[in-house]
Design a protein around this motif. Structure first.
Motif, PDB file in Angstrom:
ATOM      1  N   TYR A 285      14.493  20.933  20.804  1.00 16.47           N
ATOM      2  CA  TYR A 285      14.697  21.199  22.238  1.00 16.47           C
ATOM      3  C   TYR A 285      13.463  21.843  22.873  1.00 16.47           C
ATOM      4  N   ALA A 287      10.287  21.345  21.952  1.00 17.86           N
ATOM      5  CA  ALA A 287       9.322  20.258  22.164  1.00 17.86           C
ATOM      6  C   ALA A 287       9.763  19.394  23.338  1.00 17.86           C
ATOM      7  N   HIS A 288      11.057  19.172  23.451  1.00 21.69           N
ATOM      8  CA  HIS A 288      11.581  18.376  24.560  1.00 21.69           C
ATOM      9  C   HIS A 288      11.257  19.018  25.908  1.00 21.69           C
ATOM     10  N   THR A 291       7.565  18.570  26.594  1.00 19.75           N
ATOM     11  CA  THR A 291       7.179  17.188  26.900  1.00 19.75           C
ATOM     12  C   THR A 291       7.959  16.607  28.072  1.00 19.75           C
ATOM     13  N   SER A 292       8.846  17.390  28.661  1.00 23.06           N
ATOM     14  CA  SER A 292       9.505  16.909  29.881  1.00 23.06           C
ATOM     15  C   SER A 292       8.535  16.967  31.067  1.00 23.06           C
ATOM     16  N   VAL A 293       7.412  17.640  30.880  1.00 20.68           N
ATOM     17  CA  VAL A 293       6.396  17.753  31.934  1.00 20.68           C
ATOM     18  C   VAL A 293       5.436  16.565  31.844  1.00 20.68           C
ATOM     19  N   PRO A 294       5.312  15.778  32.917  1.00 18.77           N
ATOM     20  CA  PRO A 294       4.377  14.644  32.886  1.00 18.77           C
ATOM     21  C   PRO A 294       2.974  15.125  32.524  1.00 18.77           C
ATOM     22  N   GLY A 295       2.298  14.379  31.667  1.00 17.33           N
ATOM     23  CA  GLY A 295       0.926  14.735  31.293  1.00 17.33           C
ATOM     24  C   GLY A 295       0.834  15.774  30.198  1.00 17.33           C
ATOM     25  N   ALA A 296       1.968  16.092  29.538  1.00 18.16           N
ATOM     26  CA  ALA A 296       1.964  17.117  28.490  1.00 18.16           C
ATOM     27  C   ALA A 296       1.065  16.724  27.322  1.00 18.16           C
ATOM     28  N   SER A 297       0.777  15.430  27.188  1.00 19.89           N
ATOM     29  CA  SER A 297      -0.049  15.002  26.048  1.00 19.89           C
ATOM     30  C   SER A 297      -1.466  15.567  26.135  1.00 19.89           C
ATOM     31  N   PHE A 300      -0.339  19.177  24.376  1.00 20.93           N
ATOM     32  CA  PHE A 300       0.664  19.293  23.319  1.00 20.93           C
ATOM     33  C   PHE A 300       0.423  18.203  22.274  1.00 20.93           C
ATOM     34  N   THR A 301       0.214  18.604  21.018  1.00 21.12           N
ATOM     35  CA  THR A 301      -0.047  17.567  20.015  1.00 21.12           C
ATOM     36  C   THR A 301       1.215  17.145  19.278  1.00 21.12           C
ATOM     37  N   GLY A 302       2.167  18.080  19.119  1.00 17.42           N
ATOM     38  CA  GLY A 302       3.380  17.687  18.423  1.00 17.42           C
ATOM     39  C   GLY A 302       4.154  18.866  17.883  1.00 17.42           C
TER      40      GLY A 302
ATOM     41  N   GLY B 283       9.545  13.002  22.520  1.00 15.58           N
ATOM     42  CA  GLY B 283       9.050  14.374  22.421  1.00 15.58           C
ATOM     43  C   GLY B 283      10.015  15.419  21.870  1.00 15.58           C
ATOM     44  N   HIS B 288      16.820  16.795  19.264  1.00 15.97           N
ATOM     45  CA  HIS B 288      17.690  17.724  19.981  1.00 15.97           C
ATOM     46  C   HIS B 288      19.117  17.177  20.095  1.00 15.97           C
ATOM     47  N   VAL B 305       7.481  15.353  15.560  1.00 15.36           N
ATOM     48  CA  VAL B 305       7.173  14.940  16.920  1.00 15.36           C
ATOM     49  C   VAL B 305       5.665  14.701  16.960  1.00 15.36           C
ATOM     50  N   TYR B 307       3.094  13.652  18.956  1.00 16.47           N
ATOM     51  CA  TYR B 307       2.741  13.336  20.332  1.00 16.47           C
ATOM     52  C   TYR B 307       1.311  12.777  20.404  1.00 16.47           C
ATOM     53  N   ARG B 392      10.654   9.408  34.156  1.00 11.69           N
ATOM     54  CA  ARG B 392      10.328   9.990  32.851  1.00 11.69           C
ATOM     55  C   ARG B 392      11.560  10.477  32.092  1.00 11.69           C
TER      56      ARG B 392
END
Lengths: 415, 415
Positions: A285, A287-288, A291-297, A300-302, B283, B288, B305, B307, B392
């Motif tokens: 949850y 990580a979710h 990564t719910s934010v656009p452009g998190a890549s 955030f690697t993983g 992600g 979850h 995960v 990413y 998204r």
């Protein structure tokens, strides 16, 4: 502008579904300055819907309706609306074109009952639903507005945001209002209200302060209303800055639409840092959220969701002795999880969580709701233990939000 | 017996609180055969409450009220009820004794505003509240029943179970109802409705079928009402089984309270299999969902995960050439992700997802919403490409649900 929220559906009256829609709608309406004067739920019954339409529109200037727009027999909202307005149906070609695209995309065959969704009452302004098959509809009748939306939460949310709220604002020529929002994290509503009591007391009557609490966060929305837009914006910014200056700086997590996950994304980008996570009880949850934010890549690697002890040992290199001596839910374990995931996923900072989400699995020493969190980098790790309640989902959500706030405070101090 | 549920409180109308009470009450009422014909929420306003009492009791034989019983100024329910019935207040000695005990236990000093909770309208039958300080109240007026309860969820639940439901049953000699629910996954509401059209048409009038759609899932709820409980249950089970037999077996994913994540948990336990996941665009949301089910640790070991491409290569051993030739969003990549996570986390089955969640990041060849999913074990892997939209959060949710359904179908075929 006064609004009544009307939800339609048998499932609401037998308690099979918890109505989250009407709270979400009320919140959105509150934010544009509309006053919700009542909410009600009725069955998929012609008589009940007709009566509710007549009753609720007596007092409210707009009635916002959700539910009963599906393609099956128990979905009768559209038919009853046409009857209420005394009109027939017309075929709405753009909806058919949208449905064709939708069905093509999912490789499905359109049935007649789906095609029926293109039929709308003659007096409806169709609100395109880019999230599903049933369009929204806008009606005006004797100075009152009626809006019909599907009950599926994200379809309703899409239509509210993109179609209904802008139209309501325009239709009721809401006198110019503006608002600014502050995101705080780390303290509750009453703590903040106490600090701001004097500020609120002395606030000009053209301003309004609303507390919008969420799990682990409180948003403070300051709204200004008036006739002179320039003066109103000046006052709003002045008072907003005053409010910010009154609060302990470490509480201030973001502005406007920020939630912790997006505020942290901005902070990571600004400081040019990368993030990874290691999760046990939150099970992905955290990580979710990130990564719910656009452009998190970009930062955030993983994550390693190490639900079993084997994964904690084999992937994150938590030592067997640590697990045996202190247990999986311990300060030592989350420290080693942070160190392990920093090493494994090669990021600048990391968060780790391990706890007992419940409802079962607690012991006398570590009851359900015990959660350890660590946030840190290669040279420092900060830890904290939470003692939460027995509700599994709430424990998962609160732990993840709290962990994000710990990372925010860690970055404040170390970067 | 028909019931209207009336919730009182400003916080409900600005969306600050999600009303879980009324769904819980509706469920309890449904179970004793009471028919909830409406639900509504009004502000802490004398006029609105008076009007709601008059309106709702016109149609319903009982009005169940929650909220507005606290000790603060905005809690006016009790006063308005007394006004509605045209009675004064009496002091209720047993409530004072209970409060004394309560305050002693918590070592707190009772304030005058708390003592006021012993004052009840003259015509009230007091319902002792063992969970809090404000008692419930039962009124009978012109053949109608009115019940007032606190809005605190566990106080309401206690009063409903121990005081209100037994009294309602007795007062109205209720007729029984029962229901059963089927979870389907893989097809939409209209597809299922077409198959069941004839069944629905010929269904006895004592039965009712409702479609309850969710992302990627449709629940079918069959409700039976009658006077003879034995006959009603027999008919319900007969027709429920008939309905199940009419549907393609691969659509049937679970029963009663099941959602895909819990249905899959049961399947994994039954077949004694363990599961891991490898997620890119979702992600952590897939993990979850799986871990939102209590007891998931019995079959779920964890998730990677991945990413970034580095994590795909270094942890999951996706080959560099695969990423270069086919890209991270490709059939080849999700195949290698499944193989990699099976090997890494040593489970029997695994799911992998890689896609472009959006709103940005798409190309002409692979637009936003392109998602590849693989589900498999050591000897077989099944894959599927989805073409979703631009939202998204919806792409994340739909992909995860679809992946769970692919795993379900994979297990059906291979175990």
């Amino acid at each position: 502008m006064t609004v009544h929220i009307l939800t339609i559906g048998d499932e609401l009256l037998i308690g099979q579904v918890i109505d989250t829609n009407s709270a979400h709608m009320a919140q959105m309406l509150h934010e544009i300055g509309a006053k919700v004067i009542g909410k009600s739920a009725v069955a998929d019954s012609r008589e009940d819907i007709l009566e509710a339409l007549a009753q609720t529109s007596k007092k409210a200037s707009a009635v916002l309706i959700t539910g009963g727009l599906g393609p099956t027999k128990d979905d009768i909202t559209k038919k009853v609306l046409a009857e209420y307005f005394g009109v027939g149906f017309v075929f709405h070609q753009p909806t058919l074109e949208w449905l064709n695209k939708l069905y093509e995309r999912f490789d499905r065959v359109m049935t007649d009952s789906v095609r029926d969704q293109c039929l709308v009452p003659q007096n409806a302004t169709v609100l395109p639903n880019k999230m599903g098959s049933a369009p929204g509809m806008w009606f005006e009748e004797k100075g009152k507005v009626f809006v019909s939306m599907p009950g599926v939460p994200f379809e309703m949310a899409y239509l509210m945001e993109h179609e209904v709220l802008p139209r309501l604002r325009h239709h009721f020529a809401a006198s110019p209002t503006a608002y600014r929002t502050l995101l705080t994290a780390g303290e509750g509503e009453s703590y903040i209200a106490k600090i701001l009591a004097d500020f609120e007391e002395k606030m000009p009557s053209s301003l309004k302060l609303a507390y919008l609490p969420r799990i682990g966060q409180v948003r403070l929305r300051l709204t200004a209303a008036g006739t002179d837009e320039q003066a109103l914006l000046k006052l709003l910014n002045e008072k907003f800055n005053e409010m910010v200056s009154l609060l302990p700086p470490e509480l201030i997590a973001g502005y406007e639409d920020d939630l912790l996950e997006s505020a942290i994304g901005k902070l990571l980008k600004e400081k040019n840092l990368t993030l990874s996570t290691a999760e046990s009880c939150t099970g992905g949850y955290l990580a979710h959220l990130i990564t719910s934010v656009p452009g998190a890549s970009a930062y955030f690697t993983g994550s390693v969701v190490s639900y079993s002890n084997e994964v904690k040992m084999n992937q994150l290199h938590v030592r067997k002795e640590t697990l045996q001596e202190h247990g999986a839910v311990s300060e030592q374990t989350v420290r080693e999880m942070v160190a392990g995931v920093l090493d494994l996923l090669k990021t600048d900072v990391a968060i780790a969580i391990s706890g007992i989400a419940g409802p079962d699995g607690g012991t006398a020493e570590k009851p359900v709701g015990t959660v350890w969190i660590a946030a840190g980098n290669g040279s420092a790790i900060e830890t904290r233990m939470l003692k939460l309640g027995k509700d599994r989902m709430r424990n998962i959500q609160y732990s993840a939000i709290h962990a994000l706030n710990m990372l925010r405070l860690f970055m404040r101090r170390h970067y």
